[in-house]
Design an enzyme around this catalytic site. Structure first.
Site, PDB file in Angstrom:
ATOM      1  N   GLY A   1      46.229  37.240  39.322  1.00  0.00           N
ATOM      2  CA  GLY A   1      46.383  36.304  40.433  1.00  0.00           C
ATOM      3  C   GLY A   1      46.519  36.962  41.791  1.00  0.00           C
ATOM      4  N   SER A   2      46.020  38.213  41.929  1.00  0.00           N
ATOM      5  CA  SER A   2      46.153  38.856  43.244  1.00  0.00           C
ATOM      6  C   SER A   2      45.304  38.136  44.294  1.00  0.00           C
ATOM      7  CB  SER A   2      45.786  40.340  43.169  1.00  0.00           C
ATOM      8  OG  SER A   2      44.411  40.524  42.946  1.00  0.00           O
TER       9      SER A   2
ATOM     10  N   ARG B   1      36.324  31.805  31.973  1.00  0.00           N
ATOM     11  CA  ARG B   1      35.449  30.890  31.219  1.00  0.00           C
ATOM     12  C   ARG B   1      34.403  30.289  32.131  1.00  0.00           C
ATOM     13  NH1 ARG B   1      38.339  29.507  26.105  1.00  0.00           N
ATOM     14  NH2 ARG B   1      40.243  30.707  26.320  1.00  0.00           N
TER      15      ARG B   1
ATOM     16  N   ASN C   1      33.879  30.629  43.506  1.00  0.00           N
ATOM     17  CA  ASN C   1      34.250  31.740  42.627  1.00  0.00           C
ATOM     18  C   ASN C   1      34.182  33.043  43.410  1.00  0.00           C
ATOM     19  OD1 ASN C   1      34.844  33.126  40.151  1.00  0.00           O
ATOM     20  ND2 ASN C   1      32.686  33.679  40.005  1.00  0.00           N
TER      21      ASN C   1
ATOM     22  N   HIS D   1      33.465  37.120  42.922  1.00  0.00           N
ATOM     23  CA  HIS D   1      32.848  38.028  41.953  1.00  0.00           C
ATOM     24  C   HIS D   1      32.856  39.452  42.519  1.00  0.00           C
ATOM     25  CE1 HIS D   1      30.334  39.184  38.609  1.00  0.00           C
ATOM     26  NE2 HIS D   1      29.645  39.922  39.461  1.00  0.00           N
TER      27      HIS D   1
ATOM     28  N   ASP E   1      27.652  27.028  40.159  1.00  0.00           N
ATOM     29  CA  ASP E   1      26.725  26.088  39.535  1.00  0.00           C
ATOM     30  C   ASP E   1      26.780  26.326  38.030  1.00  0.00           C
ATOM     31  OD1 ASP E   1      25.265  28.341  39.042  1.00  0.00           O
ATOM     32  OD2 ASP E   1      23.624  27.872  40.425  1.00  0.00           O
TER      33      ASP E   1
ATOM     34  N   GLY F   1      25.090  28.194  36.113  1.00  0.00           N
ATOM     35  CA  GLY F   1      24.696  29.518  35.628  1.00  0.00           C
ATOM     36  C   GLY F   1      25.886  30.460  35.646  1.00  0.00           C
TER      37      GLY F   1
ATOM     38  N   ASP G   1      27.474  33.232  37.579  1.00  0.00           N
ATOM     39  CA  ASP G   1      27.515  33.936  38.870  1.00  0.00           C
ATOM     40  C   ASP G   1      26.219  33.746  39.662  1.00  0.00           C
ATOM     41  OD1 ASP G   1      30.048  34.929  38.085  1.00  0.00           O
ATOM     42  OD2 ASP G   1      29.106  36.593  37.028  1.00  0.00           O
TER      43      ASP G   1
ATOM     44  N   ALA H   1      38.888  44.389  49.310  1.00  0.00           N
ATOM     45  CA  ALA H   1      37.910  43.587  50.064  1.00  0.00           C
ATOM     46  C   ALA H   1      37.975  42.117  49.633  1.00  0.00           C
ATOM     47  CB  ALA H   1      36.501  44.148  49.858  1.00  0.00           C
TER      48      ALA H   1
HETATM   49  C1  GRF Z   1      38.760  39.923  40.505  1.00  0.00           C
HETATM   50  O1  GRF Z   1      38.286  41.237  40.584  1.00  0.00           O
HETATM   51  C2  GRF Z   1      37.631  38.941  40.554  1.00  0.00           C
HETATM   52  O2  GRF Z   1      36.557  39.354  41.306  1.00  0.00           O
HETATM   53  C3  GRF Z   1      37.238  38.853  39.113  1.00  0.00           C
HETATM   54  O3  GRF Z   1      38.457  38.929  38.385  1.00  0.00           O
HETATM   55  C4  GRF Z   1      39.417  39.652  39.158  1.00  0.00           C
HETATM   56  C5  GRF Z   1      40.638  38.782  39.266  1.00  0.00           C
HETATM   57  O4  GRF Z   1      41.732  39.455  39.811  1.00  0.00           O
HETATM   58  N1  GRF Z   1      36.475  37.640  38.870  1.00  0.00           N
HETATM   59  P1  GRF Z   1      43.065  38.673  40.202  1.00  0.00           P
HETATM   60  O5  GRF Z   1      43.538  37.895  38.978  1.00  0.00           O
HETATM   61  O6  GRF Z   1      42.786  37.778  41.361  1.00  0.00           O
HETATM   62  O7  GRF Z   1      44.040  39.759  40.540  1.00  0.00           O
END
Ligand code: GRF
Length: 208
Positions: A28-29, A109, A125, A127, A159, A161, A163, A191
């Protein structure tokens, strides 16, 4: 209390702004970075509900410490599947909490119908790569294996798919000589913590 030492009573009006719901499976950072931006007054929003498919996830702990409502998404023992009926229940919980924008933050998921239909163009989302490069899991490892000199992170609309939805914002991150998967992921996460609040701000401004 946030990392910035701000909390309720800090002058931030938590009754205003875009109402967010967060779905996460891990630490959850990114949710913390969103909360810190709200506390710092750089993001006009509030998080109304945090849901996780993992009852042990630290994201739930972070939310509870802030007095944010939390819940567990029970996928009935399926390891990666997100059954349709559970997606419908998840959508209803988010709607009941008044959520306007859903932020996936490390949620493992794949979101499909009927959750997508309940929040059209309103599910984001984050990524850890410069999409469309390196979709899927452990993108930082994929980047190292491919030998690229630059990777980064992307916030995009979800969507059906993996990512693949429209990109909202990206930030580039250098791959340095001697990087390990851990060191590259840590740099990308720094970042991410800037990018997610900025992307929410951008979407909120467009929805206004
Ligand atoms: C992040 O690197 C995000 O891009 C990926 O999962 C990680 C989640 O980190 N989808 P956090 O739980 O927000 O610390």
């Amino acid at each position: 209390m946030s990392n910035l030492g701000l909390g309720r009573g800090s002058g931030v009006d938590y009754t205003k702004g875009m109402v967010l719901g967060v779905l996460g499976s891990g630490s959850g950072s990114n949710m913390q970075a969103i909360l810190d931006a709200i506390d710092a007054g750089t993001l006009d929003a509030r998080i109304a509900l945090v849901l996780s498919d993992n009852p042990e996830a630290y994201i739930l702990e972070r939310a509870k410490n802030r007095g944010i409502a939390t819940g567990v998404i029970d996928c009935g023992g399926f390891r990666t599947k997100f059954p349709e009926e559970i997606q419908a229940i998840t959508a209803a919980r988010l709607q009941e909490a008044g959520v306007e924008l859903v932020c996936l933050a490390g949620f493992l998921r794949l979101v499909k119908q009927p959750l997508l239909a309940a929040f059209p163009s309103r599910i984001l989302n984050i990524h850890p790569a410069l999409l469309p490069a390196f979709p899927g899991l452990e993108s930082w490892k994929q980047a190292l294996d491919a030998g690229v000199t630059e990777s980064g992170c992307t916030v995009h609309f979800v969507d059906d798919g993996m990512d693949t939805g429209p990109i909202i914002l990206q930030e580039r991150v250098p791959v340095l000589a001697g990087d390990t998967p851990e060191s590259l992921h840590a740099r990308i996460q720094m970042a991410e913590h800037r990018l997610y609040p900025a992307a929410i701000r951008k979407v909120a401004a467009e929805l206004d």
